[in-house]
Design a protein around this motif. Sequence first.
Motif, PDB file in Angstrom:
ATOM      1  N   ILE A 159     -63.743 -46.611 -15.030  1.00 54.14           N
ATOM      2  CA  ILE A 159     -65.112 -46.179 -15.277  1.00 54.14           C
ATOM      3  C   ILE A 159     -65.116 -44.669 -15.449  1.00 54.14           C
ATOM      4  CG2 ILE A 159     -66.054 -48.102 -13.951  1.00 54.14           C
ATOM      5  CD1 ILE A 159     -66.731 -46.079 -11.724  1.00 54.14           C
ATOM      6  N   LEU A 160     -66.202 -44.139 -15.965  1.00 51.11           N
ATOM      7  CA  LEU A 160     -66.317 -42.713 -16.240  1.00 51.11           C
ATOM      8  C   LEU A 160     -67.085 -42.023 -15.120  1.00 51.11           C
ATOM      9  CD1 LEU A 160     -67.485 -43.698 -19.718  1.00 51.11           C
ATOM     10  CD2 LEU A 160     -65.394 -42.356 -19.465  1.00 51.11           C
ATOM     11  N   GLY A 161     -66.728 -40.789 -14.818  1.00 53.67           N
ATOM     12  CA  GLY A 161     -67.441 -40.040 -13.786  1.00 53.67           C
ATOM     13  C   GLY A 161     -67.125 -38.567 -13.864  1.00 53.67           C
ATOM     14  N   GLU A 162     -67.881 -37.755 -13.123  1.00 53.41           N
ATOM     15  CA  GLU A 162     -67.599 -36.326 -13.072  1.00 53.41           C
ATOM     16  C   GLU A 162     -66.194 -36.075 -12.520  1.00 53.41           C
ATOM     17  OE1 GLU A 162     -72.184 -36.460 -12.715  1.00 53.41           O
ATOM     18  OE2 GLU A 162     -70.545 -37.532 -11.729  1.00 53.41           O
TER      19      GLU A 162
ATOM     20  N   VAL B 259     -62.234 -42.226 -14.623  1.00 54.81           N
ATOM     21  CA  VAL B 259     -61.765 -41.289 -15.638  1.00 54.81           C
ATOM     22  C   VAL B 259     -62.547 -39.997 -15.469  1.00 54.81           C
ATOM     23  CG1 VAL B 259     -61.448 -40.868 -18.094  1.00 54.81           C
ATOM     24  CG2 VAL B 259     -61.344 -43.203 -17.204  1.00 54.81           C
ATOM     25  N   PRO B 260     -61.899 -38.876 -15.142  1.00 55.77           N
ATOM     26  CA  PRO B 260     -62.640 -37.635 -14.895  1.00 55.77           C
ATOM     27  C   PRO B 260     -63.156 -37.000 -16.183  1.00 55.77           C
ATOM     28  CG  PRO B 260     -60.282 -37.245 -14.695  1.00 55.77           C
ATOM     29  CD  PRO B 260     -60.448 -38.723 -14.912  1.00 55.77           C
ATOM     30  N   ILE B 261     -64.449 -36.677 -16.218  1.00 54.95           N
ATOM     31  CA  ILE B 261     -65.071 -35.992 -17.345  1.00 54.95           C
ATOM     32  C   ILE B 261     -65.342 -34.548 -16.935  1.00 54.95           C
ATOM     33  CG2 ILE B 261     -67.017 -35.951 -18.948  1.00 54.95           C
ATOM     34  CD1 ILE B 261     -65.198 -38.413 -19.216  1.00 54.95           C
ATOM     35  N   PRO B 262     -64.866 -33.572 -17.721  1.00 52.75           N
ATOM     36  CA  PRO B 262     -65.073 -32.162 -17.364  1.00 52.75           C
ATOM     37  C   PRO B 262     -66.544 -31.815 -17.163  1.00 52.75           C
ATOM     38  CG  PRO B 262     -63.436 -32.353 -19.101  1.00 52.75           C
ATOM     39  CD  PRO B 262     -64.034 -33.712 -18.927  1.00 52.75           C
ATOM     40  N   MET B 263     -66.773 -30.794 -16.338  1.00 50.25           N
ATOM     41  CA  MET B 263     -68.119 -30.376 -15.962  1.00 50.25           C
ATOM     42  C   MET B 263     -68.311 -28.896 -16.237  1.00 50.25           C
ATOM     43  SD  MET B 263     -68.066 -32.119 -12.164  1.00 50.25           S
ATOM     44  CE  MET B 263     -69.786 -31.754 -11.774  1.00 50.25           C
ATOM     45  N   ASP B 264     -69.605 -28.495 -16.279  1.00 54.61           N
ATOM     46  CA  ASP B 264     -69.955 -27.084 -16.234  1.00 54.61           C
ATOM     47  C   ASP B 264     -71.018 -26.916 -15.158  1.00 54.61           C
ATOM     48  OD1 ASP B 264     -72.327 -27.998 -17.335  1.00 54.61           O
ATOM     49  OD2 ASP B 264     -72.102 -26.952 -19.251  1.00 54.61           O
TER      50      ASP B 264
ATOM     51  N   PRO C  98     -71.614 -33.800 -22.014  1.00 57.67           N
ATOM     52  CA  PRO C  98     -71.730 -34.935 -22.932  1.00 57.67           C
ATOM     53  C   PRO C  98     -70.718 -34.912 -24.068  1.00 57.67           C
ATOM     54  CG  PRO C  98     -73.646 -33.484 -23.073  1.00 57.67           C
ATOM     55  CD  PRO C  98     -72.863 -33.034 -21.903  1.00 57.67           C
ATOM     56  N   VAL C  99     -70.350 -33.722 -24.562  1.00 57.49           N
ATOM     57  CA  VAL C  99     -69.378 -33.651 -25.641  1.00 57.49           C
ATOM     58  C   VAL C  99     -68.022 -34.158 -25.163  1.00 57.49           C
ATOM     59  CG1 VAL C  99     -68.734 -31.240 -25.159  1.00 57.49           C
ATOM     60  CG2 VAL C  99     -68.441 -32.174 -27.459  1.00 57.49           C
ATOM     61  N   GLU C 100     -67.676 -33.897 -23.913  1.00 54.67           N
ATOM     62  CA  GLU C 100     -66.412 -34.380 -23.364  1.00 54.67           C
ATOM     63  C   GLU C 100     -66.485 -35.893 -23.104  1.00 54.67           C
ATOM     64  OE1 GLU C 100     -63.555 -32.821 -22.937  1.00 54.67           O
ATOM     65  OE2 GLU C 100     -64.382 -30.983 -23.799  1.00 54.67           O
ATOM     66  N   LEU C 101     -67.639 -36.364 -22.686  1.00 55.47           N
ATOM     67  CA  LEU C 101     -67.835 -37.795 -22.502  1.00 55.47           C
ATOM     68  C   LEU C 101     -67.636 -38.531 -23.823  1.00 55.47           C
ATOM     69  CD1 LEU C 101     -68.797 -40.132 -20.613  1.00 55.47           C
ATOM     70  CD2 LEU C 101     -71.130 -39.586 -21.356  1.00 55.47           C
ATOM     71  N   ASP C 102     -68.215 -37.990 -24.874  1.00 56.79           N
ATOM     72  CA  ASP C 102     -68.077 -38.602 -26.202  1.00 56.79           C
ATOM     73  C   ASP C 102     -66.634 -38.534 -26.680  1.00 56.79           C
ATOM     74  OD1 ASP C 102     -69.109 -39.777 -28.625  1.00 56.79           O
ATOM     75  OD2 ASP C 102     -68.943 -37.802 -29.557  1.00 56.79           O
ATOM     76  N   ARG C 103     -65.970 -37.410 -26.424  1.00 57.55           N
ATOM     77  CA  ARG C 103     -64.578 -37.249 -26.865  1.00 57.55           C
ATOM     78  C   ARG C 103     -63.666 -38.281 -26.205  1.00 57.55           C
ATOM     79  NH1 ARG C 103     -60.240 -35.328 -24.673  1.00 57.55           N
ATOM     80  NH2 ARG C 103     -61.349 -34.522 -22.848  1.00 57.55           N
ATOM     81  N   VAL C 104     -63.840 -38.472 -24.903  1.00 62.08           N
ATOM     82  CA  VAL C 104     -63.008 -39.437 -24.183  1.00 62.08           C
ATOM     83  C   VAL C 104     -63.237 -40.850 -24.715  1.00 62.08           C
ATOM     84  CG1 VAL C 104     -62.662 -40.549 -21.939  1.00 62.08           C
ATOM     85  CG2 VAL C 104     -62.757 -38.057 -22.088  1.00 62.08           C
ATOM     86  N   LEU C 105     -64.498 -41.213 -24.936  1.00 61.63           N
ATOM     87  CA  LEU C 105     -64.804 -42.567 -25.390  1.00 61.63           C
ATOM     88  C   LEU C 105     -64.376 -42.796 -26.835  1.00 61.63           C
ATOM     89  CD1 LEU C 105     -68.298 -42.934 -23.707  1.00 61.63           C
ATOM     90  CD2 LEU C 105     -66.300 -44.362 -23.233  1.00 61.63           C
ATOM     91  N   ALA C 106     -64.611 -41.792 -27.691  1.00 60.40           N
ATOM     92  CA  ALA C 106     -64.274 -41.953 -29.114  1.00 60.40           C
ATOM     93  C   ALA C 106     -62.772 -42.066 -29.322  1.00 60.40           C
ATOM     94  CB  ALA C 106     -64.842 -40.784 -29.916  1.00 60.40           C
ATOM     95  N   GLY C 107     -62.000 -41.400 -28.475  1.00 60.10           N
ATOM     96  CA  GLY C 107     -60.553 -41.417 -28.648  1.00 60.10           C
ATOM     97  C   GLY C 107     -59.834 -42.383 -27.732  1.00 60.10           C
ATOM     98  N   TRP C 108     -60.558 -43.338 -27.169  1.00 59.33           N
ATOM     99  CA  TRP C 108     -59.952 -44.230 -26.175  1.00 59.33           C
ATOM    100  C   TRP C 108     -58.847 -45.089 -26.798  1.00 59.33           C
ATOM    101  CZ3 TRP C 108     -60.645 -43.929 -21.064  1.00 59.33           C
ATOM    102  CH2 TRP C 108     -60.082 -44.934 -20.270  1.00 59.33           C
ATOM    103  N   ASP C 109     -57.680 -45.050 -26.196  1.00 57.99           N
ATOM    104  CA  ASP C 109     -56.527 -45.835 -26.644  1.00 57.99           C
ATOM    105  C   ASP C 109     -56.160 -46.792 -25.511  1.00 57.99           C
ATOM    106  OD1 ASP C 109     -53.933 -46.811 -27.185  1.00 57.99           O
ATOM    107  OD2 ASP C 109     -53.410 -45.020 -28.346  1.00 57.99           O
TER     108      ASP C 109
ATOM    109  N   GLY D 297     -53.850 -48.028 -20.606  1.00 56.42           N
ATOM    110  CA  GLY D 297     -53.579 -49.193 -19.772  1.00 56.42           C
ATOM    111  C   GLY D 297     -54.832 -49.868 -19.278  1.00 56.42           C
ATOM    112  N   ALA D 298     -55.920 -49.699 -19.998  1.00 59.84           N
ATOM    113  CA  ALA D 298     -57.190 -50.316 -19.596  1.00 59.84           C
ATOM    114  C   ALA D 298     -58.098 -50.386 -20.806  1.00 59.84           C
ATOM    115  CB  ALA D 298     -57.857 -49.508 -18.490  1.00 59.84           C
ATOM    116  N   ARG D 299     -59.007 -51.350 -20.786  1.00 63.27           N
ATOM    117  CA  ARG D 299     -59.976 -51.449 -21.872  1.00 63.27           C
ATOM    118  C   ARG D 299     -60.950 -50.274 -21.807  1.00 63.27           C
ATOM    119  NH1 ARG D 299     -63.978 -56.439 -19.931  1.00 63.27           N
ATOM    120  NH2 ARG D 299     -64.358 -55.668 -17.794  1.00 63.27           N
ATOM    121  N   LYS D 300     -61.663 -50.051 -22.885  1.00 63.38           N
ATOM    122  CA  LYS D 300     -62.612 -48.940 -22.966  1.00 63.38           C
ATOM    123  C   LYS D 300     -63.667 -49.066 -21.862  1.00 63.38           C
ATOM    124  CE  LYS D 300     -65.566 -46.611 -26.410  1.00 63.38           C
ATOM    125  NZ  LYS D 300     -66.046 -46.666 -27.811  1.00 63.38           N
ATOM    126  N   PRO D 301     -63.953 -47.980 -21.153  1.00 63.67           N
ATOM    127  CA  PRO D 301     -64.900 -48.059 -20.032  1.00 63.67           C
ATOM    128  C   PRO D 301     -66.277 -48.557 -20.464  1.00 63.67           C
ATOM    129  CG  PRO D 301     -63.672 -46.000 -19.939  1.00 63.67           C
ATOM    130  CD  PRO D 301     -63.341 -46.637 -21.257  1.00 63.67           C
TER     131      PRO D 301
END
Length: 548
Positions: A209-212, A231-236, A242-253, A258-262
């Motif tokens: 799952i995704l989180g801070e 899955v750690p999402i960078p913070m400010d 949100p741009v980092e959240l989108d980047r992680v999801l868009a590039g999910w392999d 070793g896991a399906r897309k969150p």
Amino acid sequence: MPPAATGPRDSSKSLASFSPPLRADDIVNRRRKVPKTQWGVAAPASSSTFKIASNLGSKPQSKRWDHLLSPEALSRHPSSVKSAAKYLSQPGLISLGGGLPSSNYFPFSQLTISVPPKGGPFADPSPTPHTTVTAGKNDQANGTSLADIATLFQYGQGTGSAQLLRWITEHTELVHDPPYADWGCTTTIGATSSLDMALRMFTQRGDMILGEEWTFASAVETAAPMGVRIVPIPMDAQGLLPVELDRVLAGWDERARGARKPRVLYTVPTGQNPTGATQLPTRRREVYRVCQKHDVYIFEDDPYYYLQMDGYVPGMAATEEAKPSHESFLASLIPSFLRIDTDGRVLRMDSFSKVLTPGARIGWVTASAQIIERYKLHADVSTQGASGISQLVLFKLLEDHWGHGGFVDWLIYLRKEYEGRRRTMMAACEALLPREVVSWTVPDAGMFLWLKIDHTKHPGAGEKSIAELEEEVFLGTIRHGALVMRGSLFQADRDSPLGALFFRTTFAAASEENIREAIRRFGEAIREVFGLEVGEAAGKQGILAVEV
């Protein structure tokens, strides 16, 4: 460089278009009438019975989430025994069915609590006598209250008592007014239990799952035994990017990860634990749009929502201000994810722990009717709802004594109190911590201050790891007689090496005098570990010069 000051409360935080349709003091007069049987023993209850707004027909229905729910959640069926409780309301029915002990054998005849008067003063100790509120065994039969010992000390439904569920539903409508029609609430035994059940509803072993990147430690520890990683999402300074959240999801392999897309985002959007970061309205809408784009469901864990504070300016003394109206206080609160949720893709977790008492072990979740129904089925065969004793205590306080308006008055009081505690903490940090190595961002909400220590300025920085330096500072602080929490405890991905040195402090529990003294001791420990000179303000007498 000194930390940047936060300005006065940003008017952009509140959105006029989301003004609550209700006034706190009007709720009782606008309530929908329900039959008296609704308040009986183990009476089934639903938020749909208690909503007040007349515009539900113009709101859309939520989306369905069958494709995201786990096989466990989808396979649940109603409790066969609890389902029979709906017949208890039938007039003249003699029940030999459920194993409910007779209330004649409850060794409690009266519950008496002493609480602050409606509207205050709320100080403890109080300058005026508190009010005594009493619950008897058979108040329903006597017509003195809708809740009593015979009813709420008995077995109940997973939703909690109808009495408290009505209050919670009305409060949610007042504050959040979800923009879709089929939302609902159900009581819980606190946010950690809520998260445990939500994870079982939406994840399976091996999921991520995704989180801070820095997050609530218990969230990591709740998910881990289920085989679920964050899955750690960078913070400010505003929290999740949100741009980092989108980047992680868009590039999910899936193969590389070793896991399906969150499918789930877990976020603490207000006064985030541990960083104190608060997502402003634009940030929340951007995060929500990313979740819509990738069909991600949101767990909104928001126990600090009402601890939003006015801006902090270094050196500014406390001032006496006119108490805000209920309407202006509620309008000043940042709209929650629930309040902007047009899809029904948010499960919001609320709790009385941070605003009334943790020991009551009562909170509630709000989500679409489908999700609430699945959650209730789980509760019926596990937690079975919150403690009836706690529910009765809160009902007597919130409904029979304070009412919705009185609770808002309490929240206004809490804001002022926490602003004072934050001011004490910030003044102590500004005067007593070595600013050459310690920095921070002033929190706009919550009860935590996240302190960053520049590990590169340690004499052994090239030889020691950040984890080793963290250990030195932590143990040094203990030796000096104070306790702060290591930042590593809040790392979402605990398998990764530390990339920065942080410590979490709180201004919630200690007295203001002890807050100042603890910060002084923490500063001493940092100076000792980093080989810094002890400045005049850090000396034993320096603490006396700190003013707030």
